[in-house]
Design a protein around this motif. Structure first.
Motif, mmCIF file in Angstrom:
data_model
loop_
_atom_site.group_PDB
_atom_site.id
_atom_site.type_symbol
_atom_site.label_atom_id
_atom_site.label_comp_id
_atom_site.label_asym_id
_atom_site.label_seq_id
_atom_site.Cartn_x
_atom_site.Cartn_y
_atom_site.Cartn_z
ATOM 1 N N UNK A 190 28.282 -0.021 -155.467
ATOM 2 C CA UNK A 190 28.830 0.430 -154.187
ATOM 3 C C UNK A 190 29.520 -0.727 -153.467
ATOM 4 N N UNK A 191 28.918 -1.899 -153.514
ATOM 5 C CA UNK A 191 29.523 -3.068 -152.886
ATOM 6 C C UNK A 191 30.873 -3.406 -153.495
ATOM 7 N N UNK A 192 30.964 -3.357 -154.810
ATOM 8 C CA UNK A 192 32.236 -3.625 -155.492
ATOM 9 C C UNK A 192 33.271 -2.569 -155.114
ATOM 10 N N UNK A 193 32.848 -1.310 -155.106
ATOM 11 C CA UNK A 193 33.752 -0.215 -154.738
ATOM 12 C C UNK A 193 34.273 -0.400 -153.319
ATOM 13 N N UNK A 203 28.319 -3.233 -143.760
ATOM 14 C CA UNK A 203 27.284 -4.043 -144.420
ATOM 15 C C UNK A 203 27.680 -4.414 -145.847
ATOM 16 N N UNK A 204 28.331 -3.502 -146.552
ATOM 17 C CA UNK A 204 28.811 -3.838 -147.904
ATOM 18 C C UNK A 204 29.925 -4.878 -147.839
ATOM 19 N N UNK A 205 30.844 -4.710 -146.917
ATOM 20 C CA UNK A 205 31.958 -5.656 -146.782
ATOM 21 C C UNK A 205 31.445 -7.051 -146.440
ATOM 22 N N UNK A 206 30.468 -7.124 -145.579
ATOM 23 C CA UNK A 206 29.898 -8.407 -145.164
ATOM 24 C C UNK A 206 28.798 -8.900 -146.101
ATOM 25 N N UNK A 207 28.606 -8.217 -147.210
ATOM 26 C CA UNK A 207 27.635 -8.554 -148.247
ATOM 27 C C UNK A 207 26.201 -8.637 -147.733
#
Length: 114
Positions: free
Chosen positions: A17-20, A48-52
């Protein structure tokens, strides 16, 4: 004993999901709201995914062909050729068929052997 899907669900899928999300945001220029709607999650989750803060397991990015496959499947989602419920399963099938080392690594981490 844990099924591969349980292990993948705990460690691998958040990384996918983070990569996507980062691909959609950084490479394709979609907004957080657009990504949230496509994936059926909140905008704050996308942030949150964008900011890891989520999905930051780096082993998923180690394989160029795996990252390219994730991007290819993501484009299918954007083009409405696959639905959001299928995207993670499609990527999971690909990982299990072509990258057993990712499953092995996630299993070691899941069971605390690293």
């Amino acid at each position: 004993m844990q099924a591969p899907c349980e292990i993948i669900g705990k460690k691998v899928l958040p990384s996918i999901r983070g990569i996507i999300v980062r691909y959609m945001y950084e490479e394709l220029g979609l907004t957080q709201i657009q990504i949230a709607r496509l994936l059926g999650v909140s905008q704050s989750s996308i942030s949150r995914y964008i900011n890891q803060q989520r999905g930051k397991w780096t082993a998923m990015s180690a394989s160029k062909d795996l990252e390219e496959k994730i991007q290819e499947i993501t484009k299918l989602l954007i083009d409405k050729k696959i639905n959001r419920e299928e995207i993670l399963c499609e990527i999971c099938r690909y990982i299990r068929a072509t990258h057993p080392e990712v499953l092995a690594e996630s299993s070691r981490i899941f069971h605390g052997n690293l």
